[in-house]
Design a protein around this motif. Structure first.
Motif, PDB file in Angstrom:
ATOM      1  N   PRO A 284      28.885 -19.447  42.460  1.00 53.94           N
ATOM      2  CA  PRO A 284      27.594 -19.677  43.070  1.00 53.94           C
ATOM      3  C   PRO A 284      26.466 -19.702  41.991  1.00 53.94           C
ATOM      4  O   PRO A 284      26.534 -19.276  40.987  1.00 53.94           O
ATOM      5  CB  PRO A 284      27.623 -18.158  43.740  1.00 53.94           C
ATOM      6  CG  PRO A 284      28.345 -17.149  42.659  1.00 53.94           C
ATOM      7  CD  PRO A 284      29.700 -18.296  42.154  1.00 53.94           C
ATOM      8  N   ASN A 285      25.452 -20.469  42.748  1.00 52.63           N
ATOM      9  CA  ASN A 285      24.063 -20.736  41.951  1.00 52.63           C
ATOM     10  C   ASN A 285      23.307 -19.448  42.384  1.00 52.63           C
ATOM     11  O   ASN A 285      22.688 -19.317  43.403  1.00 52.63           O
ATOM     12  CB  ASN A 285      23.535 -21.939  42.389  1.00 52.63           C
ATOM     13  CG  ASN A 285      22.219 -22.268  41.595  1.00 52.63           C
ATOM     14  OD1 ASN A 285      21.918 -21.592  40.811  1.00 52.63           O
ATOM     15  ND2 ASN A 285      21.837 -23.250  41.859  1.00 52.63           N
ATOM     16  N   LEU A 286      22.878 -18.444  41.339  1.00 55.23           N
ATOM     17  CA  LEU A 286      21.805 -17.425  41.445  1.00 55.23           C
ATOM     18  C   LEU A 286      20.729 -17.494  41.232  1.00 55.23           C
ATOM     19  O   LEU A 286      19.757 -16.749  40.883  1.00 55.23           O
ATOM     20  CB  LEU A 286      22.587 -16.260  40.762  1.00 55.23           C
ATOM     21  CG  LEU A 286      23.867 -16.047  41.166  1.00 55.23           C
ATOM     22  CD1 LEU A 286      24.696 -14.781  40.538  1.00 55.23           C
ATOM     23  CD2 LEU A 286      24.414 -15.737  42.720  1.00 55.23           C
ATOM     24  N   THR A 287      20.214 -18.917  40.836  1.00 57.85           N
ATOM     25  CA  THR A 287      18.873 -19.429  40.651  1.00 57.85           C
ATOM     26  C   THR A 287      17.856 -18.628  41.569  1.00 57.85           C
ATOM     27  O   THR A 287      18.168 -18.964  42.900  1.00 57.85           O
ATOM     28  CB  THR A 287      18.555 -20.752  40.389  1.00 57.85           C
ATOM     29  OG1 THR A 287      19.554 -21.348  39.614  1.00 57.85           O
ATOM     30  CG2 THR A 287      17.165 -21.282  40.290  1.00 57.85           C
ATOM     31  N   GLY A 288      16.699 -18.049  41.221  1.00 54.20           N
ATOM     32  CA  GLY A 288      16.005 -17.431  41.947  1.00 54.20           C
ATOM     33  C   GLY A 288      15.797 -15.963  42.340  1.00 54.20           C
ATOM     34  O   GLY A 288      15.097 -15.323  42.589  1.00 54.20           O
ATOM     35  N   MET A 289      17.150 -15.435  41.905  1.00 56.65           N
ATOM     36  CA  MET A 289      17.280 -14.104  42.224  1.00 56.65           C
ATOM     37  C   MET A 289      16.789 -13.405  40.894  1.00 56.65           C
ATOM     38  O   MET A 289      17.649 -12.892  40.046  1.00 56.65           O
ATOM     39  CB  MET A 289      18.997 -13.648  42.290  1.00 56.65           C
ATOM     40  CG  MET A 289      19.383 -14.501  43.656  1.00 56.65           C
ATOM     41  SD  MET A 289      21.142 -14.163  43.877  1.00 56.65           S
ATOM     42  CE  MET A 289      21.094 -12.673  44.387  1.00 56.65           C
ATOM     43  N   ASP A 290      15.693 -13.324  40.625  1.00 55.87           N
ATOM     44  CA  ASP A 290      14.931 -12.924  39.552  1.00 55.87           C
ATOM     45  C   ASP A 290      14.978 -11.373  39.175  1.00 55.87           C
ATOM     46  O   ASP A 290      14.588 -11.159  38.047  1.00 55.87           O
ATOM     47  CB  ASP A 290      13.522 -13.395  39.457  1.00 55.87           C
ATOM     48  CG  ASP A 290      13.407 -14.896  39.667  1.00 55.87           C
ATOM     49  OD1 ASP A 290      14.345 -15.681  38.901  1.00 55.87           O
ATOM     50  OD2 ASP A 290      12.441 -15.389  39.945  1.00 55.87           O
ATOM     51  N   LEU A 291      15.406 -10.652  40.262  1.00 57.95           N
ATOM     52  CA  LEU A 291      15.366  -9.018  40.035  1.00 57.95           C
ATOM     53  C   LEU A 291      16.834  -8.786  39.715  1.00 57.95           C
ATOM     54  O   LEU A 291      17.050  -7.587  39.264  1.00 57.95           O
ATOM     55  CB  LEU A 291      14.956  -8.554  41.171  1.00 57.95           C
ATOM     56  CG  LEU A 291      13.579  -8.859  41.620  1.00 57.95           C
ATOM     57  CD1 LEU A 291      13.195  -7.726  42.771  1.00 57.95           C
ATOM     58  CD2 LEU A 291      12.509  -8.423  40.562  1.00 57.95           C
ATOM     59  N   LEU A 292      17.948  -9.689  39.464  1.00 50.89           N
ATOM     60  CA  LEU A 292      19.223  -9.142  39.081  1.00 50.89           C
ATOM     61  C   LEU A 292      19.140  -8.557  37.715  1.00 50.89           C
ATOM     62  O   LEU A 292      18.729  -9.047  36.693  1.00 50.89           O
ATOM     63  CB  LEU A 292      20.262 -10.554  39.131  1.00 50.89           C
ATOM     64  CG  LEU A 292      20.733 -10.847  40.388  1.00 50.89           C
ATOM     65  CD1 LEU A 292      21.521 -12.324  40.241  1.00 50.89           C
ATOM     66  CD2 LEU A 292      21.723  -9.998  40.966  1.00 50.89           C
ATOM     67  N   ASN A 293      19.926  -7.381  37.891  1.00 48.44           N
ATOM     68  CA  ASN A 293      20.232  -6.548  36.580  1.00 48.44           C
ATOM     69  C   ASN A 293      21.589  -6.857  35.936  1.00 48.44           C
ATOM     70  O   ASN A 293      22.100  -7.046  35.073  1.00 48.44           O
ATOM     71  CB  ASN A 293      19.877  -5.065  36.820  1.00 48.44           C
ATOM     72  CG  ASN A 293      18.474  -4.804  37.012  1.00 48.44           C
ATOM     73  OD1 ASN A 293      18.163  -4.208  37.950  1.00 48.44           O
ATOM     74  ND2 ASN A 293      17.421  -5.584  36.137  1.00 48.44           N
ATOM     75  N   TYR A 294      22.523  -6.667  37.156  1.00 50.49           N
ATOM     76  CA  TYR A 294      23.975  -6.566  36.890  1.00 50.49           C
ATOM     77  C   TYR A 294      24.709  -7.517  37.816  1.00 50.49           C
ATOM     78  O   TYR A 294      24.320  -7.456  39.049  1.00 50.49           O
ATOM     79  CB  TYR A 294      24.319  -5.118  37.334  1.00 50.49           C
ATOM     80  CG  TYR A 294      25.686  -4.563  36.494  1.00 50.49           C
ATOM     81  CD1 TYR A 294      25.619  -3.876  35.472  1.00 50.49           C
ATOM     82  CD2 TYR A 294      26.712  -5.204  36.938  1.00 50.49           C
ATOM     83  CE1 TYR A 294      26.822  -3.427  34.743  1.00 50.49           C
ATOM     84  CE2 TYR A 294      28.168  -4.888  36.339  1.00 50.49           C
ATOM     85  CZ  TYR A 294      28.160  -4.006  35.352  1.00 50.49           C
ATOM     86  OH  TYR A 294      29.422  -3.558  34.966  1.00 50.49           O
ATOM     87  N   VAL A 295      25.380  -8.553  37.229  1.00 50.38           N
ATOM     88  CA  VAL A 295      26.275  -9.511  37.814  1.00 50.38           C
ATOM     89  C   VAL A 295      27.664  -9.310  37.391  1.00 50.38           C
ATOM     90  O   VAL A 295      27.868  -9.466  36.120  1.00 50.38           O
ATOM     91  CB  VAL A 295      25.689 -10.621  37.665  1.00 50.38           C
ATOM     92  CG1 VAL A 295      26.572 -11.835  38.354  1.00 50.38           C
ATOM     93  CG2 VAL A 295      24.300 -10.824  38.270  1.00 50.38           C
ATOM     94  N   ASP A 296      28.680  -9.172  38.284  1.00 52.14           N
ATOM     95  CA  ASP A 296      30.008  -9.183  37.921  1.00 52.14           C
ATOM     96  C   ASP A 296      30.993  -9.947  39.087  1.00 52.14           C
ATOM     97  O   ASP A 296      30.861  -9.658  40.293  1.00 52.14           O
ATOM     98  CB  ASP A 296      30.524  -7.614  37.994  1.00 52.14           C
ATOM     99  CG  ASP A 296      32.059  -7.810  37.558  1.00 52.14           C
ATOM    100  OD1 ASP A 296      32.649  -8.719  37.193  1.00 52.14           O
ATOM    101  OD2 ASP A 296      32.401  -6.659  37.195  1.00 52.14           O
ATOM    102  N   LEU A 297      31.108 -11.158  38.480  1.00 49.82           N
ATOM    103  CA  LEU A 297      32.024 -12.011  39.296  1.00 49.82           C
ATOM    104  C   LEU A 297      33.221 -12.456  38.871  1.00 49.82           C
ATOM    105  O   LEU A 297      34.049 -13.205  39.253  1.00 49.82           O
ATOM    106  CB  LEU A 297      31.361 -13.468  39.382  1.00 49.82           C
ATOM    107  CG  LEU A 297      30.082 -13.505  39.726  1.00 49.82           C
ATOM    108  CD1 LEU A 297      29.399 -14.953  39.727  1.00 49.82           C
ATOM    109  CD2 LEU A 297      29.510 -13.018  41.251  1.00 49.82           C
ATOM    110  N   SER A 298      33.877 -11.246  38.061  1.00 49.34           N
ATOM    111  CA  SER A 298      35.025 -11.599  37.448  1.00 49.34           C
ATOM    112  C   SER A 298      36.304 -11.659  38.233  1.00 49.34           C
ATOM    113  O   SER A 298      36.507 -11.407  39.379  1.00 49.34           O
ATOM    114  CB  SER A 298      35.243 -10.369  36.333  1.00 49.34           C
ATOM    115  OG  SER A 298      34.202 -10.083  35.534  1.00 49.34           O
TER     116      SER A 298
END
Length: 955
Positions: A284-298
């Motif tokens: 997924p393209n998460l561009t623009g989600m500027d507040l993201l702290n924690y991303v786990d797509l494993s």
């Protein structure tokens, strides 16, 4: 001698008891019976649960108001037993919290839905089982529903969707099965919970697809936690409509298909967990989600993808976990310059090239795990204290001894709250030395943080901040605590952060049950708010075995037990006498109380006035009191008049200004209308609804006593009568205040209220021009069977009346919405709804041209509005007004939507919707020297007969 002595003592005690009986208030008999029944089946209830007056005697864990039990909070006291149907006898109960008592088992009673006043049902960390009863959907006042960490089975009841006031819904960590219910036109579902902020359903056995109908753009949901279930199918694209979302956990399921392309619409999301599913397609393209702290797509099955550029664009990122995601190519050095970055975990991918941190790596970096990739080079930088793992890459071929080519020894982070500048001392028994170095028996438990935004648990400063925050919060709520200690941060298999908690008592070395339950309640009902970086949490408390008095001495003086035989007969006679006197005085006091509390003793229920009014807080004034306050209703205090009668100004002994609405003889309201206005106003409390202070119903008088509203009616200000100039910002502020008042009546009043007479004469303006909804003489309460609509005689005011209501006689909340739409047009034009035979709704619709600025309405708009510096805000305001006056009630918005739209208009125009209008009314240009009260001649031109249909058409 001994017999006479004991007899004297008993006589003295008898006198004291009689005095006590004469002055004490008794708990409601049904409430007492309910508590007694629960006590009989519960073990380990508080020792002071004795006597027949739980409210008067202060039973631990019981809170009362007006001798009715309104709260039961008994957390962590080792309570055991079942929750029987006897609980419904306590009909005024608002809060029930039995959290952290694992001995509370069995199912919830089906008739728990009869507790109509219940606003908090909190049973966290107990041993309850069986299905969640569908009757919970009848608890219309419910705000907190926390049933997590029990053993509930079966499905999520669809009836929960009827709980329109629900804020917190936590069903996590149970054994729930089945699908997530959504409405289908005939049955309710969770998609109806527009005001609910929290869906916590993790660690269950929910199955099936996540319904696309679960999400809509009107939701205010911020936490969606569905982790660790058995969910299958695609992630619905409708998820991207819920713009308020901050935390999304869909990990540890069997979700498949591609991630929706519109996921990056969720620009408020800070934690995103999609790991351990069967997701396919492109990353997924998460561009623009500027507040993201924690991303786990494993651990998904995405197609092979080069490292995407959005990795380096998320400036808030602390943790990027992408294990086994088919990533390939080199890692850009710019990614490591993200200022908050702590952890990069890209195990088991096809990352290649040379690993380089660039020229300005983040000072927060502490762990980079790139095991089992294709990296063949590493540009090291001196001075970086980062754990780097490159095992399984070509750079770590056989024989390489660099530290990054070794699996690091596990070293769990450690943290314990530091001492407060003191020296610890050895403690005896089970007591523990606190951070302030005092020995005490702490209350203990575990905090579970379900989605923290950070991953470096070795950072002691962040835990110190939490400890200080928690201690300050407990103390600010008056809890008897001396210190708070946190320790042992760990990460469990569910990716939760766990912290051990100890809370130490103040002033003694143990807590009593009240203190323990108060601390438990603050944590169970989320009164304690941790710093935002910790995300959603829950607490599991341990039972507290150290209450004082458990080992009380059994020694008793024999002289206090033996009573002389000579006194025996006298004691028996004395007790019988006491019982008789007590019964007589109780009946006398009850009769006196009935008369004192019944200002409507003379109410004629047969004179078309209905039963005696049920009051909630309004004071009954005597005629003589109001006569004295108004100087015998002198003309000097006459501030308005109408067909109903006159309004007088007065001042109470406490200095409060009041307005007294006095019906004139021969023109009185009907008894039913008078009763309705008193009943409704006595139970509504909102800053945008005029407050009823009291009433008078004696000597043939009908008088209502309100708070005095200094600046009269909105009608007076729009017409220029008050001398107050309303610029565009002030009109927006007034519209917002009035909308909030009406929304309160529709959504939060109990029962919900349809005003039926919304108009500019019934919107009052206080000294700061804050709007207050007034005049409830025509209002209609909507009890549960009538929530859809109620068929009733048509009443209202010409020009504001809903045509659909007029034609069908079916009253709904949308009838108020129509009237409010007319009011908005009145704010725009400063014209009466019907003026010189012209209807304002029709005039606006006919003149509109959306292709021109301000919709070509300049000739109709009030000049102050037409000269607004924000023409776009005027256009949007017109749009809202026209939606409100739509011909079909179903097509009109709810008042909650209207409130939100007006707030958006104000923000877009650069106005703060939460700011005060002004310091005082005197600051307004052109403010008149006098003040007229709302009730002028025009204010009572209300409809209760027949208007010609042509006057009502909204065309």
């Amino acid at each position: 001698m001994a017999g006479k002595f004991h007899l004297s003592i008993l006589l003295l005690l008898a006198a004291l008891l009689l005095q006590l009986f004469d002055t004490a208030a008794l708990t409601d008999s049904d409430d007492f019976a309910g508590l007694q029944a629960l006590k009989s089946i519960w073990k380990n209830t508080p020792p002071n649960w004795e006597g027949s007056d739980p409210c008067g005697l202060g039973w631990e864990g019981i809170s009362c108001a007006n001798n009715r039990v309104i709260s039961i909070t008994l957390a962590s006291i080792n309570l055991s037993g079942q929750l029987s149907s006897d609980i419904v006898k306590i009909s005024e109960l608002q809060t029930l919290d039995l959290s952290y008592n694992t001995g509370m088992t069995g199912p919830l009673p089906q008739d728990i839905g009869d507790l109509k006043k219940l606003s908090s049902l909190i049973l966290v960390g107990c041993g309850f089982s069986g299905p969640i009863p569908s009757s919970i959907g009848s608890l219309q006042q419910l705000v907190y529903l926390s049933l997590n960490s029990n053993g509930f089975i079966g499905g999520i009841p669809p009836t929960i969707g009827k709980l329109s006031h629900l804020y917190w819904l936590d069903l996590a960590d149970n054994k729930l099965t089945g699908t997530i219910p959504v409405s289908d036109g005939t049955s309710p579902g969770l998609d109806m919970l527009l005001n609910t902020k929290h869906f916590h359903f993790g660690k269950n056995q929910l199955s099936g697809e996540i319904p696309s109908g679960l999400f809509n753009s009107n939701m205010t949901l911020i936490h969606l936690l569905l982790e660790n279930n058995l969910l299958t199918g695609d992630i619905p694209s409708t998820l991207g409509l819920v713009k308020a979302l901050e935390v999304v956990r869909l990990d540890i399921n069997s979700l498949s298909g591609s991630v929706p392309e519109n996921l990056n619409n969720l620009t408020s999301v800070q934690e995103l967990f999609l790991a351990n599913n069967k997701l396919t397609g492109v990353l997924p393209n998460l561009t623009g989600m500027d507040l993201l702290n924690y991303v786990d797509l494993s651990n998904n099955s995405f197609v092979a993808t080069d490292v995407p550029p959005w990795f380096s664009s998320l400036q808030s990122l602390t943790s990027l976990i992408m294990e086994k995601t088919q990533l390939q190519g080199p890692l850009p050095p710019s990614m490591f310059s993200l200022p908050q970055l702590q952890t990069v975990a890209f195990k088991n991918n096809r990352i290649n090239g040379t690993l380089s941190f660039g020229s300005n790596p983040s000072s927060q970096l502490y762990q980079i795990d790139l095991q089992d990739n294709l990296i063949d080079g590493f540009t090291q930088r001196a001075g970086l204290n980062i754990q780097i793992v490159l095992v399984g890459n070509p750079i770590c071929d056989e024989g390489v001894t660099e530290s990054y080519c070794k699996i690091p020894e596990p070293s769990p982070p450690t943290y314990t709250t530091p001492l407060e500048n003191c020296n610890p001392q050895p403690c005896t028994e089970d007591r523990v030395s606190s951070p302030s170095c005092t020995c005490a028996y702490p209350y203990t438990g575990t905090l579970f943080f379900r989605a923290p935004s950070f991953s470096n648990y070795g950072n002691s400063s962040i835990f110190a901040s939490l400890q200080q925050n928690m201690k300050a919060s407990f103390k600010s709520h008056g809890l008897p605590i001396d210190a708070v200690s946190l320790s042992n941060p760990t990460k469990n298999i569910d990716n939760y952060l766990l912290l051990s908690l100890q809370v130490f008592p103040s002033g003694q070395d143990y807590f009593n049950r009240t203190g323990i339950s108060a601390i438990g309640y603050m944590l169970s009902n989320q009164t304690f708010k941790p710093p935002k970086e910790y995300g959603p949490f829950y607490f599991i408390g341990n039972s507290y075995p150290y209450f004082a008095g458990l080992q009380a001495s059994s020694k008793k003086s024999s002289s206090g037990i033996i009573i002389g035989a000579a006194a025996g007969g006298s004691v028996l006679v004395l007790l019988l006498l006491m019982a008789g006197v007590y019964a007589y005085r109780q009946r006398k006091r009850a009769d006196t109380a009935d008369k004192k509390n019944d200002p409507f003793a003379a109410w004629d229920s047969n004179a078309n006035s209905g039963g005696v009014p049920q009051l909630k807080g309004a004071k009954s004034f005597s005629f003589e009191e109001l006569k004295r306050i108004t100087n015998n209703f002198s003309e000097l205090n006459d501030v308005g008049s109408g067909g109903y009668g006159k309004v007088y100004r007065g001042t109470l002994p406490n200095g409060q200004l009041i307005a007294i609405k006095r019906a004139q003889q021969g023109s009185m309201q009907g008894g039913l209308e008078f009763k309705t206005e008193i009943e409704l106003l006595s139970r509504v409390h909102h800053k945008n609804v005029v407050a009823l202070v009291g009433f008078c119903f004696e000597q043939g008088e009908q008088m209502l006593v309100y708070e005095f509203i200094a600046n009269g009616t909105l009608k007076d200000s729009l017409s220029g009568k008050s001398g107050i100039r309303l610029d565009w910002m002030r009109r927006l502020k007034i519209a917002l205040g009035a909308a909030k008042g009406i929304q309160y009546l529709h959504d939060l009043a109990n029962p919900p209220i349809i005003h039926r007479d919304i108009k500019s004469n019934n919107i009052l303006l206080d000294e700061r021009l804050n709007a207050k909804v007034a005049d409830f003489g025509l209002s209609k309460p909507m009890n549960e069977p009538e929530r859809g609509h109620v068929t009733t005689q048509v009443k209202g005011t010409m020009g504001y009346l809903d045509p659909e209501y007029y034609m069908t006689q079916q009253l709904t909340e949308k009838s108020d919405v129509y009237s409010f739409g007319v009011l908005l047009l009145e704010l725009l034009t400063a014209r009466s709804p019907i003026e010189k035979g012209k209807y304002i709704v029709r005039e606006v619709k006919q003149a509109m041209d959306t292709g021109k600025e301000m919709y070509n309405l300049e000739s109709i708009l009030d000049p102050i509005v037409a000269s607004s510096p924000s023409p776009r805000s005027v256009e949007r305001f017109v749009d809202v007004a026209l939606r409100c006056v739509h011909e079909s009630g179903e097509s009109r918005p709810h008042m909650s939507e209207v409130v939100k739209e007006i707030e958006n208009i104000m923000e877009a125009a650069g106005y703060n919707p939460n700011a005060e209008s002004a310091s005082t009314s005197a600051s307004y240009e052109g403010h008149s020297k006098g003040s007229n009260h709302p009730y002028s001649n025009q204010s009572l031109f209300a409809y209760s007969g027949n208007y010609p249909p042509s006057m009502l058409e909204p065309k």
